[in-house]
Design a protein around this motif. Structure first.
Motif, PDB file in Angstrom:
ATOM      1  N   ARG A   1       0.852  -1.202   0.000  1.00  0.00           N
ATOM      2  CA  ARG A   1       0.000   0.000   0.000  1.00  0.00           C
ATOM      3  C   ARG A   1       0.887   1.251   0.000  1.00  0.00           C
ATOM      4  N   TYR A   2       1.906   1.216   0.844  1.00  0.00           N
ATOM      5  CA  TYR A   2       2.849   2.330   0.959  1.00  0.00           C
ATOM      6  C   TYR A   2       3.572   2.564  -0.382  1.00  0.00           C
ATOM      7  N   LEU A   3       3.988   1.473  -1.034  1.00  0.00           N
ATOM      8  CA  LEU A   3       4.716   1.594  -2.297  1.00  0.00           C
ATOM      9  C   LEU A   3       3.824   2.129  -3.419  1.00  0.00           C
ATOM     10  N   ALA A   4       2.556   1.699  -3.438  1.00  0.00           N
ATOM     11  CA  ALA A   4       1.631   2.194  -4.469  1.00  0.00           C
ATOM     12  C   ALA A   4       1.502   3.711  -4.354  1.00  0.00           C
ATOM     13  N   MET A   5       1.598   4.174  -3.110  1.00  0.00           N
ATOM     14  CA  MET A   5       1.476   5.605  -2.857  1.00  0.00           C
ATOM     15  C   MET A   5       2.766   6.351  -3.177  1.00  0.00           C
ATOM     16  N   ILE A   6       3.857   5.961  -2.528  1.00  0.00           N
ATOM     17  CA  ILE A   6       5.077   6.744  -2.699  1.00  0.00           C
ATOM     18  C   ILE A   6       5.835   6.379  -3.979  1.00  0.00           C
ATOM     19  N   GLY A   7       5.517   5.224  -4.578  1.00  0.00           N
ATOM     20  CA  GLY A   7       6.172   4.827  -5.829  1.00  0.00           C
ATOM     21  C   GLY A   7       5.524   5.491  -7.035  1.00  0.00           C
ATOM     22  N   GLY A   8       4.484   6.279  -6.822  1.00  0.00           N
ATOM     23  CA  GLY A   8       3.866   7.031  -7.910  1.00  0.00           C
ATOM     24  C   GLY A   8       2.851   6.231  -8.727  1.00  0.00           C
ATOM     25  N   CYS A   9       2.636   4.962  -8.401  1.00  0.00           N
ATOM     26  CA  CYS A   9       1.721   4.138  -9.202  1.00  0.00           C
ATOM     27  C   CYS A   9       0.309   4.748  -9.216  1.00  0.00           C
ATOM     28  N   ASN A  10      -0.153   5.190  -8.053  1.00  0.00           N
ATOM     29  CA  ASN A  10      -1.482   5.805  -7.990  1.00  0.00           C
ATOM     30  C   ASN A  10      -1.585   7.065  -8.844  1.00  0.00           C
ATOM     31  N   ASP A  11      -0.492   7.803  -8.949  1.00  0.00           N
ATOM     32  CA  ASP A  11      -0.526   9.079  -9.679  1.00  0.00           C
ATOM     33  C   ASP A  11      -1.126   8.890 -11.063  1.00  0.00           C
ATOM     34  N   CYS A  12      -0.742   7.814 -11.712  1.00  0.00           N
ATOM     35  CA  CYS A  12      -1.217   7.580 -13.069  1.00  0.00           C
ATOM     36  C   CYS A  12      -2.271   6.483 -13.152  1.00  0.00           C
ATOM     37  N   HIS A  13      -2.134   5.426 -12.378  1.00  0.00           N
ATOM     38  CA  HIS A  13      -3.010   4.255 -12.541  1.00  0.00           C
ATOM     39  C   HIS A  13      -4.312   4.356 -11.749  1.00  0.00           C
ATOM     40  N   THR A  14      -4.491   5.423 -10.961  1.00  0.00           N
ATOM     41  CA  THR A  14      -5.740   5.612 -10.206  1.00  0.00           C
ATOM     42  C   THR A  14      -6.444   6.853 -10.732  1.00  0.00           C
ATOM     43  N   PRO A  15      -7.676   6.690 -11.232  1.00  0.00           N
ATOM     44  CA  PRO A  15      -8.361   7.848 -11.811  1.00  0.00           C
ATOM     45  C   PRO A  15      -8.552   8.956 -10.783  1.00  0.00           C
ATOM     46  N   GLY A  16      -8.228  10.178 -11.174  1.00  0.00           N
ATOM     47  CA  GLY A  16      -8.453  11.350 -10.334  1.00  0.00           C
ATOM     48  C   GLY A  16      -7.444  11.549  -9.207  1.00  0.00           C
ATOM     49  N   TYR A  17      -6.435  10.717  -9.121  1.00  0.00           N
ATOM     50  CA  TYR A  17      -5.507  10.786  -7.979  1.00  0.00           C
ATOM     51  C   TYR A  17      -4.688  12.075  -8.001  1.00  0.00           C
ATOM     52  N   GLN A  18      -4.135  12.395  -9.173  1.00  0.00           N
ATOM     53  CA  GLN A  18      -3.299  13.616  -9.292  1.00  0.00           C
ATOM     54  C   GLN A  18      -4.148  14.861  -9.062  1.00  0.00           C
ATOM     55  N   THR A  19      -5.306  14.921  -9.753  1.00  0.00           N
ATOM     56  CA  THR A  19      -6.100  16.146  -9.728  1.00  0.00           C
ATOM     57  C   THR A  19      -6.750  16.388  -8.365  1.00  0.00           C
ATOM     58  N   SER A  20      -6.893  15.335  -7.544  1.00  0.00           N
ATOM     59  CA  SER A  20      -7.497  15.530  -6.220  1.00  0.00           C
ATOM     60  C   SER A  20      -6.433  15.538  -5.130  1.00  0.00           C
ATOM     61  N   ALA A  21      -5.183  15.642  -5.524  1.00  0.00           N
ATOM     62  CA  ALA A  21      -4.062  15.590  -4.568  1.00  0.00           C
ATOM     63  C   ALA A  21      -4.147  14.340  -3.693  1.00  0.00           C
ATOM     64  N   GLY A  22      -4.440  13.213  -4.338  1.00  0.00           N
ATOM     65  CA  GLY A  22      -4.408  11.931  -3.630  1.00  0.00           C
ATOM     66  C   GLY A  22      -5.669  11.601  -2.851  1.00  0.00           C
ATOM     67  N   ASP A  23      -6.726  12.413  -3.023  1.00  0.00           N
ATOM     68  CA  ASP A  23      -7.941  12.187  -2.244  1.00  0.00           C
ATOM     69  C   ASP A  23      -8.887  11.216  -2.970  1.00  0.00           C
ATOM     70  N   VAL A  24      -8.436   9.985  -3.121  1.00  0.00           N
ATOM     71  CA  VAL A  24      -9.247   8.953  -3.775  1.00  0.00           C
ATOM     72  C   VAL A  24      -9.297   7.765  -2.825  1.00  0.00           C
TER      73      VAL A  24
END
Ligand code: HEC
Length: 165
Positions: free
Chosen positions: A38-61
Motif C-alpha cells: 500500500r505504501y509503495l503504491a502511494m510513494i512509488g507514484g503508481c497511484n498518480d497515473c493508474h488511479t483515476p483522479g488521484y493527481q487532480t485531487s491531490a491523492g484524495d481517492v
C-alpha cells in the motif's frame, strides 16, 4: 584491573555490533506485506497515473478506486497511452510471473518501466500482495492509439514545446 576494563569494553563493543546486526537483519527479513505494498503504491507514484483522479485531487481517492486504470490518456510522439488497470493485470498472473514481468516489461511513455524493474524483489511481491488484496475490478482502459490517429478520449498533451522568445 586494566585487563578487566579492556575485556569489558571489548564485550560492550561485541554486544553493540551484535545488536546492530540483529536489528538490521530483522528489518531486512521482514516478509513482503500488504501494508508495505500500500505504501509503495502511494510513494512509488503508481497511484498518480493508474488511479483515476488521484493527481487532480491531490491523492484524495478512496482505496476502493486505487490502481483500477485511467481513461485519461497521455499523448506524445508515441501516440496515446492509458495507464492499465493493475488489478485486472495482476488477477491474471501469479506472483512469480509478476516478478518476472516487472523485471522485463518495457512500455511506451510516460510509464517509468525503468523504475519498476529497479524495485527490490520483496517490494515487487509486496505490491503484488497489496494489489491482489483489493477487490477484483475488471474495468478496461481505452486501447492504445497510434501516433497517426487522434485520441477520442480526454488526454494530456505531453509534446515538448520550444521556449517562447
Ligand atoms: C507517469 C504515469 C505513470 C506512472 C507514475 C506509473 N505508470 Fe504504469 N503505466 C502508465 C501508462 C501510460 C501505461 C501504459 C503504457 C503503454 O500503453 O505502453 C503503464 C503501464 C504499466 C504496466 C504494463 C501494463 C500492461 O498492461 O502490460 C505496468 C505493469 C505498470 N504500468 C505498473 C506501474 C507501477 C507498479 C507503477 C508504480 C511503481 C507505475 N506503473 C507507475 C503510466 C504510469
Amino acid at each position: 584491573m586494566k585487563r578487566w576494563i579492556v575485556a569489558g569494553s571489548t564485550l560492550c563493543l561485541g554486544l553493540a555490533v551484535g545488536l546492530t546486526k540483529l536489528t538490521f537483519s530483522e528489518s531486512s527479513a521482514m516478509p513482503p506485506s500488504i501494508e508495505r505494498g500500500r505504501y509503495l503504491a502511494m510513494i512509488g507514484g503508481c497511484n498518480d497515473c493508474h488511479t483515476p483522479g488521484y493527481q487532480t485531487s491531490a491523492g484524495d481517492v478512496p482505496e476502493e478506486r486505487w490502481l483500477t486504470g485511467n481513461p485519461l490518456g497521455f499523448s506524445g510522439p508515441w501516440g496515446t497511452t492509458y495507464p492499465s488497470n493493475l488489478r485486472r493485470l495482476l488477477a491474471n498472473m501469479d506472483e512469480e510471473a509478476w516478478v518476472r514481468y516487472a523485471r522485463t516489461v518495457e512500455t511506451r511513455p510516460p510509464m517509468p518501466w525503468f523504475n519498476l524493474r529497479a524495485f527490490a524483489e520483496d517490494d515487487l511481491r509486496a505490491l503484488y500482495r497489496f494489489t491482489r488484496s483489493l477487490p477484483a475490478d475488471d474495468t478496461a482502459v481505452p486501447d492504445y492509439v497510434p501516433s497517426d490517429k487522434k485520441p477520442v478520449t480526454p488526454h494530456i498533451d505531453m509534446v515538448p514545446k520550444p521556449a517562447e522568445p
